[in-house]
Design an enzyme around this catalytic site. Structure first.
Site, PDB file in Angstrom:
ATOM      1  N   GLY A 109     -17.630 -11.388   0.074  1.00  0.00           N
ATOM      2  CA  GLY A 109     -18.857 -11.329  -0.657  1.00  0.00           C
ATOM      3  C   GLY A 109     -18.751 -10.836  -2.002  1.00  0.00           C
ATOM      4  CG  ASP A 133     -15.804  -8.699   8.978  1.00  0.00           C
ATOM      5  OD1 ASP A 133     -15.744  -7.946   9.907  1.00  0.00           O
ATOM      6  OD2 ASP A 133     -16.824  -8.755   8.094  1.00  0.00           O
TER       7      ASP A 133
HETATM    8  O1  F6P Z   1     -17.757  -6.913   6.833  1.00  0.00           O
HETATM    9  C1  F6P Z   1     -17.487  -5.942   7.715  1.00  0.00           C
HETATM   10  C2  F6P Z   1     -18.222  -5.195   8.422  1.00  0.00           C
HETATM   11  O2  F6P Z   1     -17.844  -4.164   9.034  1.00  0.00           O
HETATM   12  C3  F6P Z   1     -18.817  -6.206   9.529  1.00  0.00           C
HETATM   13  O3  F6P Z   1     -18.018  -6.576  10.316  1.00  0.00           O
HETATM   14  C4  F6P Z   1     -20.127  -5.747   9.920  1.00  0.00           C
HETATM   15  O4  F6P Z   1     -20.843  -6.879  10.336  1.00  0.00           O
HETATM   16  C5  F6P Z   1     -20.739  -5.153   8.600  1.00  0.00           C
HETATM   17  O5  F6P Z   1     -19.616  -5.033   7.613  1.00  0.00           O
HETATM   18  C6  F6P Z   1     -21.264  -3.890   8.913  1.00  0.00           C
HETATM   19  O6  F6P Z   1     -21.954  -3.420   7.570  1.00  0.00           O
HETATM   20  P1  F6P Z   1     -22.785  -2.298   7.209  1.00  0.00           P
HETATM   21  O7  F6P Z   1     -21.679  -1.098   6.890  1.00  0.00           O
HETATM   22  O8  F6P Z   1     -23.553  -2.529   6.176  1.00  0.00           O
HETATM   23  O9  F6P Z   1     -23.372  -1.859   8.410  1.00  0.00           O
END
Ligand code: F6P
Length: 353
Positions: A109, A133
């Site tokens: 992203g 991921d």
């Molecule tokens: O993309 C990495 C990640 O850790 C995902 O596995 C998870 O869904 C997301 O980020 C969590 O994001 P945040 O730190 O914004 O809660």
């Protein structure tokens, strides 16, 4: 010509980011005698035109180099931000900060956003993939994934003893967004009995049958179920198992409730949501090594004036791909017919249809 290069980390943090910074700074200064500045909080730092000086003397009073073994990112990061509302200001920042090139370490992203900015602003960009991921296309390694897998396996190792002591089914919900790599790798490495991933449809009946078989045929009274956060609720229709409908929040809890219903509450379940513990900790040796290679090669690419490329790890080498090609292919998901899924099945792990 002496260059001034910027480096930033964007998207969710992960272990290993500081190792990239360390390698890039060290190589740029020692080999090329360039200046390297960090840009705090990714696009936010660009917008505010902030930089922090980076030097190879990053060690502490006793000569210990902290960048090698601290998690997160010393530069800070954001995985949201109103880039679109400030595009012109951010585009102008590259020149205002006197940058000759920019190294961006990010996931799919955030690399997409930085790449769009780089194209519009004619920036000299080199991208490095990081994400627990493991869903960035074309690369066999992404920084942070190995450490996260090890963290989950460590959690499973702990859960196994309490599960076995109480004859319980332990459900561990792991991250990964729409990709099941984290669940699949850690589930196989940790000895899970059931692995549920977004790419493969499961049935609750299939899970319950498997738990019954474990108990009755193999005399195993406890079980470990690894659930990826991105799973959908799949059809129980045996003739049409591949229709996945609603996506739920709290997937681990949902699976626990379904197992309770399916077993007339005879199966005792507990749910652990590992959450951001998976993103913490010190980087594994493999993540340090990958990060170090990526940091070094990124600087060499800049020396060769090769831009708009993302580094990738393939066949034990660092290679490059146009960032646009990577973005067009993202996200990279688990191959439901691949070797890992087949291996899991051949070990008797229930992984769906
Ligand atoms: O993309 C990495 C990640 O850790 C995902 O596995 C998870 O869904 C997301 O980020 C969590 O994001 P945040 O730190 O914004 O809660």
């Amino acid at each position: 010509m002496k260059k001034r290069i910027g480096i930033l980390t964007s998207g969710g943090d992960c272990p290993g980011l500081n190792c990239v910074i360390r390698a890039a700074v060290s190589h740029a200064i020692r080999t090329y005698d360039w200046e390297v500045v960090g840009i705090p909080y990714a696009t936010q730092g660009l917008l505010e035109r902030k930089t922090v000086p980076l030097s190879i003397h990053g060690w502490d009073l006793r000569g210990i180099d902290p960048l090698l073994n601290i998690g997160g990112t010393i530069l800070g990061t954001i995985n949201k931000g109103d880039t679109l509302a400030h595009t012109d200001e951010i585009l102008a920042s590259y020149k205002a900060l006197g940058l000759d090139a920019l190294i961006a370490i990010g996931g799919d992203g955030s690399l997409n956003i930085i790449h769009q900015l780089a194209v519009l602003g004619n920036w000299n960009l080199v991208a490095i993939p990081k994400t627990i991921d493991h869903d960035v296309a074309f690369t066999e390694r992404s920084i942070g994934f190995d450490t996260a897998v090890n963290t989950i396996v460590d959690a499973i190792n702990r859960l196994i003893f309490t599960a076995a002591s109480h004859d319980r089914v332990m459900i561990i919900e792991v991250m990964g967004r729409s990709a099941g790599h984290l669940a699949l790798y850690s589930g196989i490495a940790g000895g899970a009995d059931v692995i549920l991933i977004p790419e493969v449809c499961y049935t609750i009946q299939g899970i319950c049958n498997h738990l019954t078989e474990l108990r009755d045929r193999w005399q195993k009274k406890f079980a470990i179920i690894v659930v990826a956060e991105g799973i959908s609720v799949c059809s129980e229709d045996a003739d049409n198992p591949s229709t996945c409908t609603t996506t739920k929040c709290g997937q681990g809890q949902y699976i626990a409730e379904q197992i309770a219903n399916c077993s007339n509450h005879l199966i005792d379940t507990r749910v652990s949501v590992l959450g951001h513990i998976q993103r913490g900790g010190i980087p594994s040796a493999l993540d340090r090594l990958t990060a170090t290679m990526f940091g070094k090669v990124a600087v060499d690419l800049i020396a060769q004036n090769q831009y708009n490329q993302m580094l990738a790890w393939q066949n034990d080498k660092v290679v490059t791909f146009p960032i646009q090609d990577v973005i067009d292919h993202n996200p990279s998901l688990v191959n439901p017919h691949g070797d890992l899924v087949q291996t899991a099945r051949s070990l008797g792990i229930y992984i769906g249809e």
